[in-house]
Design an enzyme around this catalytic site. Structure first.
Site, mmCIF file in Angstrom:
data_model
loop_
_atom_site.group_PDB
_atom_site.id
_atom_site.type_symbol
_atom_site.label_atom_id
_atom_site.label_comp_id
_atom_site.label_asym_id
_atom_site.label_seq_id
_atom_site.Cartn_x
_atom_site.Cartn_y
_atom_site.Cartn_z
ATOM 1 N N LYS A 101 7.872 -3.054 -1.173
ATOM 2 C CA LYS A 101 6.754 -3.721 -0.518
ATOM 3 C C LYS A 101 6.361 -2.995 0.772
ATOM 4 O O LYS A 101 7.192 -2.402 1.450
ATOM 5 C CB LYS A 101 7.113 -5.172 -0.182
ATOM 6 C CG LYS A 101 7.228 -6.089 -1.384
ATOM 7 C CD LYS A 101 7.524 -7.512 -0.928
ATOM 8 C CE LYS A 101 7.618 -8.467 -2.107
ATOM 9 N NZ LYS A 101 7.907 -9.858 -1.656
ATOM 10 N N SER A 102 5.068 -3.079 1.087
ATOM 11 C CA SER A 102 4.534 -2.594 2.362
ATOM 12 C C SER A 102 4.858 -1.129 2.623
ATOM 13 O O SER A 102 5.046 -0.717 3.765
ATOM 14 C CB SER A 102 5.052 -3.453 3.531
ATOM 15 O OG SER A 102 4.718 -4.808 3.334
ATOM 16 N N ARG A 103 4.978 -0.362 1.543
ATOM 17 C CA ARG A 103 5.228 1.076 1.618
ATOM 18 C C ARG A 103 6.600 1.424 2.208
ATOM 19 O O ARG A 103 6.848 2.571 2.579
ATOM 20 C CB ARG A 103 4.139 1.809 2.419
ATOM 21 C CG ARG A 103 2.777 1.803 1.766
ATOM 22 C CD ARG A 103 1.880 2.888 2.327
ATOM 23 N NE ARG A 103 2.276 4.210 1.864
ATOM 24 C CZ ARG A 103 2.943 5.086 2.588
ATOM 25 N NH1 ARG A 103 3.335 4.787 3.808
ATOM 26 N NH2 ARG A 103 3.254 6.268 2.099
ATOM 27 N N LEU A 104 7.489 0.456 2.317
ATOM 28 C CA LEU A 104 8.842 0.750 2.802
ATOM 29 C C LEU A 104 9.710 1.141 1.607
ATOM 30 O O LEU A 104 10.721 0.514 1.290
ATOM 31 C CB LEU A 104 9.412 -0.468 3.533
ATOM 32 C CG LEU A 104 8.652 -0.882 4.796
ATOM 33 C CD1 LEU A 104 9.287 -2.111 5.431
ATOM 34 C CD2 LEU A 104 8.609 0.282 5.795
ATOM 35 N N HIS A 105 9.312 2.235 0.965
ATOM 36 C CA HIS A 105 9.971 2.678 -0.254
ATOM 37 C C HIS A 105 11.373 3.212 0.032
ATOM 38 O O HIS A 105 11.675 3.695 1.133
ATOM 39 C CB HIS A 105 9.152 3.784 -0.928
ATOM 40 C CG HIS A 105 7.705 3.460 -1.077
ATOM 41 N ND1 HIS A 105 7.261 2.282 -1.625
ATOM 42 C CD2 HIS A 105 6.585 4.166 -0.724
ATOM 43 C CE1 HIS A 105 5.936 2.269 -1.624
ATOM 44 N NE2 HIS A 105 5.505 3.398 -1.074
#
Length: 546
Positions: free
Chosen positions: A519-523
């Site tokens: 989520k939210s580009r917190l890969h």
């Protein structure tokens, strides 16, 4: 799919509808029938201030009906296909739609529950085509007491299994076993049933998708309570266009509730759905639909109806239960994004050896039935440093590295001859995962290439001889002619010799990166790089910033 893995474009193979000009014979006369089978879309007239016109139950002489049926021979990869010209689509009058229903449930032997199941599945698939559960998870199905409401109940059940979180508002329940069974099925899944009083006045706060399953094409007159209020709540959502809050999308089944089945939204004050899922064929009011997504569902019209009315019908794509009508809306590419929902990828949970971790993820991709999980992007660069990429297929992996096969005279082969280093990229969309591998490349042994070559289908072996990969050819006919000649040469089943210019490569890994979308580009990004400890080479695992 891509070429080796390139995805096929969404194109329509057939949709051209013929108008039947001559007078058609009557199928049967319901008014004279000893057994009365009501249309699957009839609703109890207590919902309306006006009674249903008996004209709907009478036979229709000359009709220009075009319907839709399945074509199991269609070979399409995508779940839905685009119809280029919606003006060529048939739009049924109310009486025409009723007659087709009567034919389906009369001489063709369909039952109401069969049609309802197929219709509800079509609606759920249409929703899943456009509104992914990662962004539009909370669904409210507002169901009327008739068969349109039953379609909504079935759709809610399928949406649950598709990963959505459905709720149902079913204020006027039909006391029949079919409908009671649908309710029981949803209750067994712990799908909540909400009364009208339980619903918030502002539906946008609790729901992302509103399924309008109140009234079907047989409804006449003015909606009575509580459906008049529910319709107004859906209408009021237009006010959110003036605010910063994103309103929920409205999906209407067959007919937007409150619309006239032929004239549409008379007065312009009715529901404005974002998606309309027409069943069997669009009704006349669908011409007034201005939303971005119009789908056709209900893959249950058999060829006998098409033959009877001399219809030219579009194939549904693959095994899909829905097909798009008209062009999809123009998309702002900059706004395209996916909010991934995945398990965390933690350092203490991964394998110490990256080959073992890769095999674990590869097995997951196979178990998930992803198409060509062995497809990988191979990137190379020649003397000039200019990179090039293409999709190839992984054909072996072990502690020594990753193996693929190709033509040794191709561009990638020339690049690898000049610069024996490459990068591989695996992308498994259904699992939100990527694996990147970098390393040095060398040819596999002739024995290994020979063994794999003869394990391939004979057609592929001949194709490898015919194709002088990456060279210019005058036309496809040249390839076909050469292929035909070689096919004749080896028609006796004799051994096809492996060309000298064909063989395998092996990439010996020097760096791995495992990527898990979050989520939210917190890969999650875990990198494996080799290091030497006490004279032994081990893999160091480090987390990279997303």
């Amino acid at each position: 799919m891509w070429s080796s893995l390139a995805r096929k474009s969404r194109t329509m193979t057939c949709l051209f509808l013929a108008t039947h000009q001559s007078s058609l014979p009557l199928i049967f006369n319901i008014s004279n029938s000893n057994v009365h089978k009501p249309s699957r879309s009839f609703h109890h007239n207590a919902l309306s201030n006006n009674k249903l016109s008996p004209a709907i139950l009478t036979p229709i002489p000359s009709l220009s009906i075009r319907a839709f049926c399945s074509n199991p021979s269609a070979k399409m990869a995508d779940r839905a296909v685009q119809i280029q010209n919606p003006d060529s689509v048939s739009y049924l009058k109310q009486r025409e739609a009723a007659e087709i229903d009567e034919i389906l449930m009369g001489p063709l032997g369909f039952s109401v529950d069969q049609l309802m199941e197929l219709a509800g599945l079509s609606v759920a698939e249409s929703i899943a085509e456009v509104y992914k559960p990662s962004e539009y998870k909370r669904v409210l199905a507002i169901c009327g007491p008739g068969n349109n409401g039953g379609d909504g109940l079935v759709a809610a059940r399928h949406l649950y299994h598709f990963g959505y979180k459905p709720s149902v508002c079913y204020p006027k329940r039909t006391p029949k076993p079919l409908y009671s069974g649908l309710v029981t099925q949803l209750e067994s899944l712990s799908v909540p049933f909400l009364s009208v009083e339980d619903l918030p006045l502002d539906l946008s706060k609790d729901f992302d998708i509103l399924v309008d399953a109140m009234f079907g094409f047989s409804f006449h007159g003015t909606p009575r309570p509580p459906f008049d209020d529910l319709i107004q709540r859906l209408v009021s959502l237009r006010d959110h266009d003036q605010t910063h809050q994103k309103p929920p999308v409205i999906v209407s089944i067959d007919i937007p509730s409150g619309w006239h089945v032929e004239e549409g939204d008379i007065g312009g004050e009715g529901i404005k759905p974002d998606m309309l899922v027409s069943l069997t064929a669009p009704k006349l009011c669908a011409k007034k639909f201005c939303g971005p997504h119009h789908f056709l569902g209900g893959r249950f019209v058999p060829p006998s109806i098409a033959d009877k009315y001399k219809l030219c019908l579009p194939p549904y794509p693959g095994t899909s239960m829905c097909v798009r009508i008209g062009k999809p809306p123009k998309i702002d590419i900059s706004a395209l994004r996916e909010n991934y929902i995945s398990p965390e990828l933690l350092e203490e949970q991964v394998e110490a050896d990256p080959i073992d971790q890769f095999c674990k993820w590869f097995d997951d991709a196979v178990a998930a039935s992803l198409k060509e999980p062995n497809a990988m992007a191979l990137s190379t660069a020649g003397k000039d440093g200019k990179p090039s990429s293409r999709m190839v297929l992984l054909k072996g992996v072990d502690k020594d590295g990753f193996v693929w096969y190709t033509n040794y005279d191709s561009r990638k082969a020339h690049d690898l001859s000049d610069n024996p280093h490459a990068s591989l990229l695996f992308y498994w969309d259904g699992l939100n995962r990527q694996v990147r591998v970098e390393g040095s490349v060398q040819k596999v042994s002739d024995e290994e290439s020979e063994q794999y070559f003869h394990s391939r289908p004979r057609g592929s072996q001949i194709g490898a001889i015919v194709s002088k990969q990456s060279t210019v050819v005058p036309g496809r006919h040249v390839l076909h002619q050469q292929y035909k000649e070689l096919e004749e040469t080896f028609s006796d089943g004799s051994l096809i010799p492996k060309p000298k210019h064909w063989g395998g490569y092996r990439l010996k890994p020097e760096l791995f990166e495992f990527w898990q979308g979050q989520k939210s580009r917190l890969h999650d990004r875990l990198q494996y790089s080799p290091q030497e400890i006490n004279g032994q080479q081990v893999w160091k695992i480090e987390r990279l910033a997303p």
